[in-house]
Design an enzyme around this catalytic site. Sequence first.
Site, PDB file in Angstrom:
ATOM      1  N   ASN A  46       0.843  -1.196   0.000  1.00  0.00           N
ATOM      2  CA  ASN A  46       0.000   0.000   0.000  1.00  0.00           C
ATOM      3  C   ASN A  46       0.878   1.246   0.000  1.00  0.00           C
ATOM      4  O   ASN A  46       1.995   1.254   0.519  1.00  0.00           O
ATOM      5  CB  ASN A  46      -1.022  -0.008   1.150  1.00  0.00           C
ATOM      6  N   GLU A  48       0.159   5.213   0.788  1.00  0.00           N
ATOM      7  CA  GLU A  48      -0.839   6.205   1.207  1.00  0.00           C
ATOM      8  C   GLU A  48      -0.459   7.605   0.731  1.00  0.00           C
ATOM      9  O   GLU A  48       0.621   7.819   0.165  1.00  0.00           O
ATOM     10  CB  GLU A  48      -0.991   6.135   2.731  1.00  0.00           C
ATOM     11  N   ASN A  49      -1.366   8.544   0.958  1.00  0.00           N
ATOM     12  CA  ASN A  49      -1.146   9.916   0.522  1.00  0.00           C
ATOM     13  C   ASN A  49      -1.784  10.852   1.540  1.00  0.00           C
ATOM     14  O   ASN A  49      -2.815  10.505   2.141  1.00  0.00           O
ATOM     15  CB  ASN A  49      -1.784  10.122  -0.867  1.00  0.00           C
ATOM     16  N   ALA A  50      -1.203  12.039   1.703  1.00  0.00           N
ATOM     17  CA  ALA A  50      -1.747  13.018   2.643  1.00  0.00           C
ATOM     18  C   ALA A  50      -3.193  13.369   2.287  1.00  0.00           C
ATOM     19  O   ALA A  50      -3.996  13.684   3.165  1.00  0.00           O
ATOM     20  CB  ALA A  50      -0.875  14.263   2.642  1.00  0.00           C
ATOM     21  N   CYS A  57      -4.204   0.525  -2.446  1.00  0.00           N
ATOM     22  CA  CYS A  57      -4.085  -0.743  -1.714  1.00  0.00           C
ATOM     23  C   CYS A  57      -2.948  -1.589  -2.294  1.00  0.00           C
ATOM     24  O   CYS A  57      -2.592  -1.473  -3.480  1.00  0.00           O
ATOM     25  CB  CYS A  57      -5.373  -1.543  -1.833  1.00  0.00           C
ATOM     26  N   GLU A  59      -2.996  -4.747  -3.018  1.00  0.00           N
ATOM     27  CA  GLU A  59      -3.468  -5.636  -4.090  1.00  0.00           C
ATOM     28  C   GLU A  59      -3.516  -4.878  -5.424  1.00  0.00           C
ATOM     29  O   GLU A  59      -3.157  -5.411  -6.473  1.00  0.00           O
ATOM     30  CB  GLU A  59      -4.873  -6.181  -3.788  1.00  0.00           C
ATOM     31  N   CYS A  99     -10.818  -4.176  -3.842  1.00  0.00           N
ATOM     32  CA  CYS A  99      -9.770  -5.095  -4.304  1.00  0.00           C
ATOM     33  C   CYS A  99     -10.348  -6.450  -4.700  1.00  0.00           C
ATOM     34  O   CYS A  99      -9.803  -7.123  -5.571  1.00  0.00           O
ATOM     35  CB  CYS A  99      -8.675  -5.227  -3.249  1.00  0.00           C
TER      36      CYS A  99
HETATM   37  N1  THU Z   1      -5.394  -1.703   2.494  1.00  0.00           N
HETATM   38  C1  THU Z   1      -4.818  -2.532   1.558  1.00  0.00           C
HETATM   39  O1  THU Z   1      -3.670  -2.315   1.136  1.00  0.00           O
HETATM   40  N2  THU Z   1      -5.541  -3.582   1.113  1.00  0.00           N
HETATM   41  C2  THU Z   1      -6.792  -3.897   1.525  1.00  0.00           C
HETATM   42  O2  THU Z   1      -7.405  -4.831   0.996  1.00  0.00           O
HETATM   43  C3  THU Z   1      -7.409  -3.150   2.638  1.00  0.00           C
HETATM   44  C4  THU Z   1      -6.725  -1.897   3.020  1.00  0.00           C
HETATM   45  C5  THU Z   1      -4.620  -0.550   2.961  1.00  0.00           C
HETATM   46  C6  THU Z   1      -5.137   0.773   2.474  1.00  0.00           C
HETATM   47  C7  THU Z   1      -4.636   1.718   3.534  1.00  0.00           C
HETATM   48  O3  THU Z   1      -3.320   2.131   3.203  1.00  0.00           O
HETATM   49  C8  THU Z   1      -4.580   0.866   4.798  1.00  0.00           C
HETATM   50  O4  THU Z   1      -4.649  -0.481   4.369  1.00  0.00           O
HETATM   51  C9  THU Z   1      -5.703   1.148   5.776  1.00  0.00           C
HETATM   52  O5  THU Z   1      -6.931   1.111   5.156  1.00  0.00           O
END
Ligand code: THU
Length: 138
Positions: A46, A48-50, A57, A59, A99
């Site tokens: 994963n 993330e971003n501000a 995600c 996946e 996903c």
């Molecule tokens: N996240 C995933 O990478 N895959 C998932 O199937 C569920 C959630 C990540 C997204 C975010 O960076 C963090 O988990 C919390 O939601």
Amino acid sequence: MPLPPESADLMRAAERASRSAYAPYSRLNVGAAVRSASGAVYAGCNAENAAFPLGSCAEANAIGAAVLAEGPALRLVEVAISAHEADGRAVTIPPCGGCRQRIGEFGPHARVHFATEDGGVRTLTLDELLPESFRLEP
Ligand code: THU
């Protein structure tokens, strides 16, 4: 259900990918690995971003890498997901709804393994995770 021995490499790739996660906001480090019909393995984490909704995600990023390598003929047979908190504690992460739809596009019958917080693994098929899913004929 224990992870089938032939899938251990895929889960290891997911665990490895989770260590590259960029998750300063949720502090949930997620790694995913997908195996295509060709036998190749692609991983993602994963990022993330501000601006929160822009985060992606694990996946989705693994599937993006697989599409880049194999193009539109990509077929997914197996997916593994592994997640841990910043302190290293394992977290159970069944794939999010979006996903599931992403996996289904390339692997409508894929086996999905996700590591659980007790150190085990749960395996379900995509059909079980997302029954009667939305499809569109290209
Ligand atoms: N996240 C995933 O990478 N895959 C998932 O199937 C569920 C959630 C990540 C997204 C975010 O960076 C963090 O988990 C919390 O939601």
